[in-house]
Design a protein around this motif. Structure first.
Motif, PDB file in Angstrom:
ATOM      1  N   CYS A 283      29.539  41.689  37.278  1.00 26.61           N
ATOM      2  CA  CYS A 283      30.146  42.218  36.640  1.00 26.61           C
ATOM      3  C   CYS A 283      28.900  43.729  36.468  1.00 26.61           C
ATOM      4  O   CYS A 283      28.280  44.439  36.252  1.00 26.61           O
ATOM      5  CB  CYS A 283      30.518  42.104  35.639  1.00 26.61           C
TER       6      CYS A 283
ATOM      7  N   GLU B 121      35.776  50.314  33.652  1.00 24.81           N
ATOM      8  CA  GLU B 121      36.673  49.850  33.776  1.00 24.81           C
ATOM      9  C   GLU B 121      35.977  49.549  31.616  1.00 24.81           C
ATOM     10  O   GLU B 121      37.130  50.272  30.937  1.00 24.81           O
ATOM     11  CB  GLU B 121      37.561  49.020  33.755  1.00 24.81           C
TER      12      GLU B 121
ATOM     13  N   GLY C  55      37.778  35.493  31.386  1.00 27.32           N
ATOM     14  CA  GLY C  55      36.797  35.338  31.934  1.00 27.32           C
ATOM     15  C   GLY C  55      35.247  35.332  30.685  1.00 27.32           C
ATOM     16  O   GLY C  55      35.913  34.618  29.514  1.00 27.32           O
TER      17      GLY C  55
ATOM     18  N   ASP D 143      41.973  31.298  30.777  1.00 32.41           N
ATOM     19  CA  ASP D 143      41.390  30.762  32.344  1.00 32.41           C
ATOM     20  C   ASP D 143      41.274  29.601  32.459  1.00 32.41           C
ATOM     21  O   ASP D 143      42.130  28.750  31.950  1.00 32.41           O
ATOM     22  CB  ASP D 143      39.798  31.262  31.559  1.00 32.41           C
TER      23      ASP D 143
ATOM     24  N   PRO E 222      42.728  42.834  32.659  1.00 30.12           N
ATOM     25  CA  PRO E 222      41.431  43.604  33.338  1.00 30.12           C
ATOM     26  C   PRO E 222      40.968  43.039  34.845  1.00 30.12           C
ATOM     27  O   PRO E 222      41.002  42.000  34.555  1.00 30.12           O
ATOM     28  CB  PRO E 222      40.686  43.615  32.002  1.00 30.12           C
ATOM     29  N   GLY E 223      40.170  43.732  35.194  1.00 28.83           N
ATOM     30  CA  GLY E 223      39.308  43.245  35.828  1.00 28.83           C
ATOM     31  C   GLY E 223      39.855  43.376  37.490  1.00 28.83           C
ATOM     32  O   GLY E 223      39.264  42.903  38.513  1.00 28.83           O
TER      33      GLY E 223
ATOM     34  N   THR F 156      41.750  41.942  38.335  1.00 32.89           N
ATOM     35  CA  THR F 156      42.556  40.681  39.384  1.00 32.89           C
ATOM     36  C   THR F 156      44.000  40.394  39.700  1.00 32.89           C
ATOM     37  O   THR F 156      43.475  39.375  40.784  1.00 32.89           O
ATOM     38  CB  THR F 156      42.759  39.383  38.237  1.00 32.89           C
TER      39      THR F 156
HETATM   40  C1  SAM Z   1      38.219  38.750  38.563  1.00 32.37           C
HETATM   41  S1  SAM Z   1      37.487  37.739  37.059  1.00 32.37           S
HETATM   42  C2  SAM Z   1      37.594  38.941  35.708  1.00 32.37           C
HETATM   43  C3  SAM Z   1      37.676  38.049  34.211  1.00 32.37           C
HETATM   44  C4  SAM Z   1      37.736  39.235  33.163  1.00 32.37           C
HETATM   45  N1  SAM Z   1      38.398  39.128  33.466  1.00 32.37           N
HETATM   46  C5  SAM Z   1      37.052  40.716  33.571  1.00 32.37           C
HETATM   47  O1  SAM Z   1      38.130  41.487  33.238  1.00 32.37           O
HETATM   48  O2  SAM Z   1      35.867  40.796  33.357  1.00 32.37           O
HETATM   49  C6  SAM Z   1      39.135  36.792  37.202  1.00 32.37           C
HETATM   50  C7  SAM Z   1      39.432  35.532  36.233  1.00 32.37           C
HETATM   51  O3  SAM Z   1      40.552  35.446  36.098  1.00 32.37           O
HETATM   52  C8  SAM Z   1      39.792  33.800  36.156  1.00 32.37           C
HETATM   53  N2  SAM Z   1      41.883  33.058  37.473  1.00 32.37           N
HETATM   54  C9  SAM Z   1      41.075  33.484  38.488  1.00 32.37           C
HETATM   55  N3  SAM Z   1      42.994  32.920  38.915  1.00 32.37           N
HETATM   56  C10 SAM Z   1      43.167  31.842  38.079  1.00 32.37           C
HETATM   57  C11 SAM Z   1      44.430  31.373  37.667  1.00 32.37           C
HETATM   58  N4  SAM Z   1      45.399  31.523  38.914  1.00 32.37           N
HETATM   59  N5  SAM Z   1      44.452  30.967  36.588  1.00 32.37           N
HETATM   60  C12 SAM Z   1      44.091  31.264  35.616  1.00 32.37           C
HETATM   61  N6  SAM Z   1      42.945  31.927  34.946  1.00 32.37           N
HETATM   62  C13 SAM Z   1      42.198  32.254  36.620  1.00 32.37           C
HETATM   63  C14 SAM Z   1      38.644  33.597  36.288  1.00 32.37           C
HETATM   64  O4  SAM Z   1      38.003  32.305  35.717  1.00 32.37           O
HETATM   65  C15 SAM Z   1      38.267  34.666  35.891  1.00 32.37           C
HETATM   66  O5  SAM Z   1      37.519  33.794  35.084  1.00 32.37           O
END
Ligand code: SAM
Length: 321
Positions: free
Chosen positions: A54, A65, A92, A114, A163-164, A166
């Motif tokens: 990041c 973001e 995260g 998480d 966010p992020g 994901t």
């Molecule tokens: C791309 S990072 C984004 C982190 C933070 N939200 C950001 O925006 O910087 C993805 C986050 O989601 C968590 N994560 C990924 N898959 C997951 C799941 N199936 N259930 C819960 N947490 C998950 C990871 O541990 C990580 O912290």
């Protein structure tokens, strides 16, 4: 080997006694096109490596973001409403939530979810110290599975925070299923979600192939984790990080490529890797703003406000349900 060692050599554990990670690795490496689910990147070391990503100059999503939160947090908080329970999926380092929490009107609770449990608890403890009055309720869980939310949230207006980008790690069907489930859990509230946008492939390529090699280390963390938790024998130097934009699928693909013909043992089972063969470890789908709003509508949300930067790199969507 002594005779005693010979007779006590452990046999592979029965399938029902395997961890979810073990089952995913054995199944993914047995597939015709080898794959590993990206959620297993995130153990304590993987979470720290992601935080380092990041901070990279090439990694535009976090910077962009964060700037959107700094510029529009008040408007976002107004849309979310007062006295809400804020539920963050894949929280995260909690740094984006902190910007929102500053703007929210008397939030009743903040529930960061998480899969990386130790890291989540450490981040939640730090937040609690900084904001002793905030009701912080961390939940170490997989957000793709049914969630046991704290009982005290049943009366509150529940607002999701995702966010992020994901959501980009899910394919179309998975994203739709996740959004449908979220809409049911958040009924009467809404969700603020960060979505990465389609752009010049060179910008995307640089973001997932940083010069310092942090994304490579993050990708290889799956092998480090398999060596530690599954008694695997991956030689980290015999695999290379390989990431590219696939325009037909509108996604970045991340793989680990075998640099030679080799056999690797995992939990007593041997897997062959041909030179150049890859293990597909992550996708990161990119959207248009309208394309994402359409998906959200299909899932039962009503898309309302959208914020984006002037270069159209990233978007934040306020969805009601
Ligand atoms: C791309 S990072 C984004 C982190 C933070 N939200 C950001 O925006 O910087 C993805 C986050 O989601 C968590 N994560 C990924 N898959 C997951 C799941 N199936 N259930 C819960 N947490 C998950 C990871 O541990 C990580 O912290």
């Amino acid at each position: 080997m002594s005779n005693l060692e010979f007779f006590t050599h452990p046999s592979p554990p029965a399938p029902e006694r395997l961890s979810e990670f073990a089952r995913a690795v054995l199944e993914g490496l047995s597939a015709p096109e080898k794959r590993l689910p990206c959620k297993f990147f995130y153990d304590a070391r993987g979470s720290v490596l992601f935080d380092e990503i990041c901070e990279l100059a090439e990694y535009y999503p976090t910077r962009t973001e964060m700037a959107l939160f700094r510029a529009h947090a008040v408007e976002m908080a107004r849309a979310m409403g007062e006295e809400i329970a804020l539920i963050e999926f894949g929280a995260g380092a909690l740094s984006k939530a902190e910007l929102l929490l500053d703007a929210l009107d008397r939030p009743r609770a903040y529930v960061p979810i998480d899969i990386s449990g130790d890291y989540l608890r450490a981040m939640a403890a730090r937040l609690k110290q900084a904001r002793p009055k905030l009701n912080v309720l961390p939940l170490a869980a997989d957000f793709t599975k049914p969630l046991a939310l704290p009982q005290c949230l049943s009366q509150a207006r529940r607002v999701g925070f995702f966010p992020g980008s994901t959501i980009g790690n899910m394919d179309g069907a998975e994203a739709l299923a996740f959004l449908r489930k979220a809409a049911a859990v958040l009924k009467g509230g809404g969700m603020l979600i960060g979505v990465d946008l389609i752009k010049d492939p060179q910008i995307l390529h640089a973001a997932y192939n940083d010069a310092a090699g942090i994304t490579a280390a993050f990708n290889k963390n799956l092998l480090v984790r398999a060596n530690r938790e599954l008694d695997a024998g991956f030689d980290l130097d015999a695999f290379a990080h390989y990431a590219f934009y696939n325009p037909a699928q509108r996604r970045i693909e991340m793989h680990l490529m075998s640099l030679k013909d080799q056999d690797v043992t995992v939990l007593g089972r041997r897997f062959h890797f041909a030179q150049g063969e890859t293990v597909h470890t992550e996708n990161s789908y990119k959207y248009t703003i309208e394309g994402f709003r359409g998906l959200a509508r299909q899932a039962g949300f009503t898309p309302r406000l959208v914020w984006s930067d002037k270069d159209g790199l990233f978007s934040l969507h306020w969805l009601e349900c």
